[in-house]
Design a protein around this motif. Structure first.
Motif, PDB file in Angstrom:
ATOM      1  N   ALA A  46       6.141   4.112 -36.455  1.00 59.97           N
ATOM      2  CA  ALA A  46       4.838   3.723 -35.893  1.00 59.97           C
ATOM      3  C   ALA A  46       3.852   4.888 -35.875  1.00 59.97           C
ATOM      4  N   HIS A  47       4.361   6.112 -35.964  1.00 65.32           N
ATOM      5  CA  HIS A  47       3.487   7.294 -35.905  1.00 65.32           C
ATOM      6  C   HIS A  47       3.288   7.986 -37.258  1.00 65.32           C
ATOM      7  N   VAL A  48       3.710   7.344 -38.329  1.00 61.74           N
ATOM      8  CA  VAL A  48       3.473   7.922 -39.660  1.00 61.74           C
ATOM      9  C   VAL A  48       2.000   7.733 -40.012  1.00 61.74           C
ATOM     10  N   GLU A  49       1.337   8.839 -40.286  1.00 65.52           N
ATOM     11  CA  GLU A  49      -0.065   8.799 -40.717  1.00 65.52           C
ATOM     12  C   GLU A  49      -0.086   8.810 -42.237  1.00 65.52           C
ATOM     13  N   LYS A  50      -0.827   7.874 -42.803  1.00 63.48           N
ATOM     14  CA  LYS A  50      -0.911   7.747 -44.264  1.00 63.48           C
ATOM     15  C   LYS A  50      -1.853   8.807 -44.827  1.00 63.48           C
ATOM     16  N   PRO A  51      -1.757   9.100 -46.119  1.00 59.06           N
ATOM     17  CA  PRO A  51      -2.710  10.034 -46.745  1.00 59.06           C
ATOM     18  C   PRO A  51      -4.139   9.536 -46.578  1.00 59.06           C
ATOM     19  N   TRP A  52      -5.072  10.461 -46.426  1.00 51.52           N
ATOM     20  CA  TRP A  52      -6.472  10.113 -46.247  1.00 51.52           C
ATOM     21  C   TRP A  52      -6.981   9.382 -47.492  1.00 51.52           C
ATOM     22  N   LEU A  53      -7.625   8.252 -47.303  1.00 53.19           N
ATOM     23  CA  LEU A  53      -8.130   7.382 -48.362  1.00 53.19           C
ATOM     24  C   LEU A  53      -7.012   6.899 -49.289  1.00 53.19           C
ATOM     25  N   GLY A  54      -5.782   7.001 -48.821  1.00 55.42           N
ATOM     26  CA  GLY A  54      -4.656   6.489 -49.581  1.00 55.42           C
ATOM     27  C   GLY A  54      -4.039   7.458 -50.570  1.00 55.42           C
ATOM     28  N   PHE A  55      -4.727   8.579 -50.874  1.00 55.78           N
ATOM     29  CA  PHE A  55      -4.148   9.495 -51.867  1.00 55.78           C
ATOM     30  C   PHE A  55      -4.412  10.973 -51.616  1.00 55.78           C
ATOM     31  N   PHE A  56      -5.190  11.334 -50.595  1.00 54.69           N
ATOM     32  CA  PHE A  56      -5.408  12.752 -50.281  1.00 54.69           C
ATOM     33  C   PHE A  56      -4.369  13.196 -49.263  1.00 54.69           C
ATOM     34  N   GLY A  57      -3.468  14.066 -49.662  1.00 54.98           N
ATOM     35  CA  GLY A  57      -2.452  14.565 -48.759  1.00 54.98           C
ATOM     36  C   GLY A  57      -1.157  13.790 -48.850  1.00 54.98           C
ATOM     37  N   GLU A  58      -0.306  14.014 -47.885  1.00 53.65           N
ATOM     38  CA  GLU A  58       1.019  13.397 -47.841  1.00 53.65           C
ATOM     39  C   GLU A  58       1.165  12.615 -46.540  1.00 53.65           C
ATOM     40  N   PRO A  59       2.058  11.624 -46.506  1.00 53.37           N
ATOM     41  CA  PRO A  59       2.350  10.977 -45.220  1.00 53.37           C
ATOM     42  C   PRO A  59       2.892  12.030 -44.255  1.00 53.37           C
ATOM     43  N   ARG A  60       2.544  11.911 -42.976  1.00 55.92           N
ATOM     44  CA  ARG A  60       2.936  12.927 -42.010  1.00 55.92           C
ATOM     45  C   ARG A  60       3.075  12.312 -40.622  1.00 55.92           C
ATOM     46  N   VAL A  61       3.738  13.046 -39.751  1.00 54.11           N
ATOM     47  CA  VAL A  61       3.925  12.632 -38.362  1.00 54.11           C
ATOM     48  C   VAL A  61       3.496  13.796 -37.474  1.00 54.11           C
ATOM     49  N   ASN A  62       2.546  13.535 -36.560  1.00 55.55           N
ATOM     50  CA  ASN A  62       2.120  14.567 -35.626  1.00 55.55           C
ATOM     51  C   ASN A  62       3.172  14.655 -34.523  1.00 55.55           C
ATOM     52  N   VAL A  63       3.813  15.800 -34.384  1.00 54.46           N
ATOM     53  CA  VAL A  63       4.953  15.960 -33.476  1.00 54.46           C
ATOM     54  C   VAL A  63       4.532  15.819 -32.016  1.00 54.46           C
ATOM     55  N   LEU A  64       3.402  16.388 -31.626  1.00 56.20           N
ATOM     56  CA  LEU A  64       2.955  16.283 -30.237  1.00 56.20           C
ATOM     57  C   LEU A  64       2.683  14.829 -29.858  1.00 56.20           C
ATOM     58  N   LEU A  65       1.971  14.097 -30.720  1.00 54.36           N
ATOM     59  CA  LEU A  65       1.675  12.695 -30.425  1.00 54.36           C
ATOM     60  C   LEU A  65       2.958  11.868 -30.365  1.00 54.36           C
ATOM     61  N   LEU A  66       3.912  12.160 -31.251  1.00 55.25           N
ATOM     62  CA  LEU A  66       5.185  11.448 -31.254  1.00 55.25           C
ATOM     63  C   LEU A  66       5.956  11.714 -29.957  1.00 55.25           C
ATOM     64  N   ASN A  67       6.000  12.972 -29.526  1.00 53.21           N
ATOM     65  CA  ASN A  67       6.723  13.302 -28.301  1.00 53.21           C
ATOM     66  C   ASN A  67       6.041  12.726 -27.060  1.00 53.21           C
ATOM     67  N   LEU A  68       4.712  12.671 -27.065  1.00 54.34           N
ATOM     68  CA  LEU A  68       4.003  12.050 -25.937  1.00 54.34           C
ATOM     69  C   LEU A  68       4.309  10.561 -25.879  1.00 54.34           C
ATOM     70  N   ALA A  69       4.381   9.909 -27.035  1.00 52.05           N
ATOM     71  CA  ALA A  69       4.733   8.488 -27.082  1.00 52.05           C
ATOM     72  C   ALA A  69       6.173   8.283 -26.617  1.00 52.05           C
ATOM     73  N   LEU A  70       7.036   9.223 -26.932  1.00 49.68           N
ATOM     74  CA  LEU A  70       8.429   9.165 -26.492  1.00 49.68           C
ATOM     75  C   LEU A  70       8.505   9.240 -24.966  1.00 49.68           C
ATOM     76  N   ASP A  71       7.744  10.161 -24.382  1.00 49.67           N
ATOM     77  CA  ASP A  71       7.708  10.280 -22.921  1.00 49.67           C
ATOM     78  C   ASP A  71       7.125   9.029 -22.258  1.00 49.67           C
ATOM     79  N   ALA A  72       6.165   8.414 -22.918  1.00 48.76           N
ATOM     80  CA  ALA A  72       5.505   7.222 -22.344  1.00 48.76           C
ATOM     81  C   ALA A  72       6.436   6.028 -22.294  1.00 48.76           C
ATOM     82  N   GLN A  73       7.545   6.063 -23.015  1.00 51.31           N
ATOM     83  CA  GLN A  73       8.465   4.931 -23.055  1.00 51.31           C
ATOM     84  C   GLN A  73       9.442   4.916 -21.891  1.00 51.31           C
ATOM     85  N   LYS A  74       9.364   5.885 -21.000  1.00 50.68           N
ATOM     86  CA  LYS A  74      10.308   5.943 -19.876  1.00 50.68           C
ATOM     87  C   LYS A  74      10.170   4.700 -19.009  1.00 50.68           C
TER      88      LYS A  74
END
Length: 199
Positions: free
Chosen positions: A171-199
């Motif tokens: 759910a936290h995979v960010e797609k490349p900008w405009l579909g082809f600039f960059g690589e798919p990525r996951v922001n670690v801070l946002l992922l960990n905050l979402a993990l904490d929010a699931q308590k």
């Protein structure tokens, strides 16, 4: 001589005022109006407190959190100012290690990181961003493969279902900008905050 010096000094003062003051102030003003969140440092707030920036990684060490990519930033040694010590994600001293691919120190560091990941329960082929540092040492993102490899260990440490941790990563995979600039990525801070929010 004064006839040559005066125009040079006038041009120096003019271009200093133009390129050193007017241009940066104009760009900062335009950015603050058009992109206020980004111009303010992309700060992330939780309960009214700043917990980080979406643009600068953090050093998560607890097994209950997803781990950021290794960082090669350093800080002055408090005991000897002529030396430095490791200080992961030190935004004051951004930079890579500058170690070449044949460097013994780099090979040993990558091997030690791989051994630590294996001891933590990581299985399969380890992605490069799990073992190597970024050029700035401040990269806030990891590859989806890196995050998915960490999901079972994080789930075990938190006592949650591994499928839930995997779904959170996807759910936290960010797609490349405009579909082809960059690589798919996951922001670690946002992922960990979402993990904490699931308590």
């Amino acid at each position: 001589m004064l006839t040559h010096l005066r125009p040079a000094l006038v041009m120096l003062v003019l271009f200093t005022a133009l390129t050193g003051l007017a241009y940066p102030l104009a760009l900062t003003g335009i950015a603050s109006v058009l992109f206020p969140w980004q111009a303010g440092g992309s700060l992330i707030l939780r309960d009214g407190k700043i917990v980080g920036s979406a643009l600068v990684g953090q050093n998560f060490t607890s097994p209950t959190y997803f781990q950021s990519r290794p960082s090669a930033t350093s800080a002055p040694d408090p005991n000897d100012a002529s030396k430095t010590i490791d200080a992961p994600y030190n935004a004051v001293n951004s930079g890579g290690s500058n170690l070449g691919p044949t460097s013994k120190a780099l090979i040993n560091r990558v091997k030690a990181a791989a051994d630590a990941k294996r001891e933590a329960g990581w299985t399969g082929l380890l992605p490069a961003d799990a073992l190597t540092t970024s050029a700035s040492g401040l990269d806030p993102d990891i590859s989806p493969e890196n995050a998915l490899l960490q999901a079972p260990a994080v789930a075990r440490a938190r006592g949650i279902d591994a499928a839930k941790a995997r779904d959170l990563v996807l759910a936290h995979v960010e797609k490349p900008w405009l579909g082809f600039f960059g690589e798919p990525r996951v922001n670690v801070l946002l992922l960990n905050l979402a993990l904490d929010a699931q308590k």
